[in-house]
Design a protein around this motif. Structure first.
Motif, mmCIF file in Angstrom:
data_model
loop_
_atom_site.group_PDB
_atom_site.id
_atom_site.type_symbol
_atom_site.label_atom_id
_atom_site.label_comp_id
_atom_site.label_asym_id
_atom_site.label_seq_id
_atom_site.Cartn_x
_atom_site.Cartn_y
_atom_site.Cartn_z
ATOM 1 N N THR A 14 0.829 -1.209 0.000
ATOM 2 C CA THR A 14 0.000 0.000 0.000
ATOM 3 C C THR A 14 0.860 1.254 0.000
ATOM 4 O O THR A 14 0.531 2.240 -0.673
ATOM 5 N N THR A 18 0.802 4.003 -2.845
ATOM 6 C CA THR A 18 0.507 5.386 -2.480
ATOM 7 C C THR A 18 1.592 6.327 -2.995
ATOM 8 O O THR A 18 1.279 7.401 -3.531
ATOM 9 N N SER A 21 0.966 6.712 -6.617
ATOM 10 C CA SER A 21 -0.186 7.583 -6.883
ATOM 11 C C SER A 21 0.129 9.047 -6.636
ATOM 12 O O SER A 21 -0.249 9.913 -7.433
ATOM 13 N N GLU A 33 -4.740 10.644 -5.716
ATOM 14 C CA GLU A 33 -4.292 10.097 -4.441
ATOM 15 C C GLU A 33 -5.467 9.442 -3.719
ATOM 16 O O GLU A 33 -6.386 10.128 -3.280
ATOM 17 N N GLU A 34 -5.418 8.121 -3.597
ATOM 18 C CA GLU A 34 -6.535 7.371 -3.028
ATOM 19 C C GLU A 34 -6.920 7.835 -1.625
ATOM 20 O O GLU A 34 -8.112 8.069 -1.367
ATOM 21 N N PRO A 35 -5.966 7.996 -0.683
ATOM 22 C CA PRO A 35 -6.372 8.438 0.662
ATOM 23 C C PRO A 35 -7.030 9.818 0.655
ATOM 24 O O PRO A 35 -7.981 10.070 1.392
ATOM 25 N N LEU A 38 -10.614 9.469 -0.697
ATOM 26 C CA LEU A 38 -11.472 8.904 0.349
ATOM 27 C C LEU A 38 -11.781 9.959 1.406
ATOM 28 O O LEU A 38 -12.936 10.112 1.828
ATOM 29 N N GLY A 56 -9.648 8.398 5.756
ATOM 30 C CA GLY A 56 -9.220 8.134 4.379
ATOM 31 C C GLY A 56 -7.975 7.268 4.351
ATOM 32 O O GLY A 56 -7.896 6.286 3.604
ATOM 33 N N TRP A 57 -6.997 7.631 5.185
ATOM 34 C CA TRP A 57 -5.772 6.837 5.256
ATOM 35 C C TRP A 57 -6.051 5.456 5.851
ATOM 36 O O TRP A 57 -5.533 4.448 5.359
ATOM 37 N N HIS A 60 -7.752 3.222 3.310
ATOM 38 C CA HIS A 60 -6.813 2.859 2.248
ATOM 39 C C HIS A 60 -5.891 1.722 2.708
ATOM 40 O O HIS A 60 -5.750 0.708 2.009
ATOM 41 N N TYR A 61 -5.313 1.866 3.890
ATOM 42 C CA TYR A 61 -4.407 0.827 4.390
ATOM 43 C C TYR A 61 -5.153 -0.435 4.814
ATOM 44 O O TYR A 61 -4.642 -1.551 4.626
ATOM 45 N N TRP A 102 -14.371 1.402 -6.861
ATOM 46 C CA TRP A 102 -14.359 2.870 -6.953
ATOM 47 C C TRP A 102 -15.528 3.396 -7.779
ATOM 48 O O TRP A 102 -16.131 4.410 -7.436
#
Length: 152
Positions: A14, A18, A21, A33-35, A38, A56-57, A60-61, A102
């Motif tokens: 991850t 990240t 990303s 950025e995924e986090p 989110l 969000g973080w 993601h993790y 997503w």
């Protein structure tokens, strides 16, 4: 905790995903950025920035560690010591599932982010390849030593 434990390998995969990303987002000027995506969606619902960023973080993790667990269970069941080929296949499949997830999140969220969705999905597929390579290779040397010790 063993290095190929899903929390360790999931965290490594991850983190690599990240970094990929955030690097692509910065170089292309896109919000990939995924986090952060989110967090943005959570904040629009709960109106609490710090909690939204943290969640969000965490999401993601948590998803990364969950996916690492799934990969490892399949590899263990099939007696596969994953290398690049197996991890790219897993990354492709997880990338497709990530795109589906997503798409559903964006469709059902009351205020989805304004991003170029098609480019984001292409990026997501590549990011999952990076993730899966990180998961597969993070414990590979450890697994190889463990096998050699049991033989010798």
């Amino acid at each position: 905790m063993e290095r190929d434990h899903p929390i360790i390998s999931g965290t490594i995969g991850t983190t690599l995903m990240t970094l990929f990303s955030y690097t692509i987002a910065a170089s292309k000027g896109e919000k990939f950025e995924e986090p952060a995506l989110l967090a943005e969606m959570v904040e629009k619902v709960i109106k609490e920035e710090k909690l939204a960023r943290l969640s969000g973080w965490a999401m993601h993790y948590a998803m990364g560690c969950s996916m690492a667990f799934i990969f490892q269970q399949i590899w263990k069941q099939e007696k596969i010591n994953p290398g690049i080929k197996q991890s790219l296949f897993a990354g492709f499949l997880s990338g497709l599932s990530g795109i589906v997830i997503w798409k559903a999140v964006f469709k059902f969220h009351p205020h989805p982010p304004k991003i170029p969705f098609t480019r984001y999905y292409g990026h997501l597929l590549l990011a999952h390849l990076v993730f899966s390579i990180g998961v597969a290779l993070s414990g590979k040397n450890y697994r190889n030593r463990k096998v050699q010790q049991s033989i010798g």
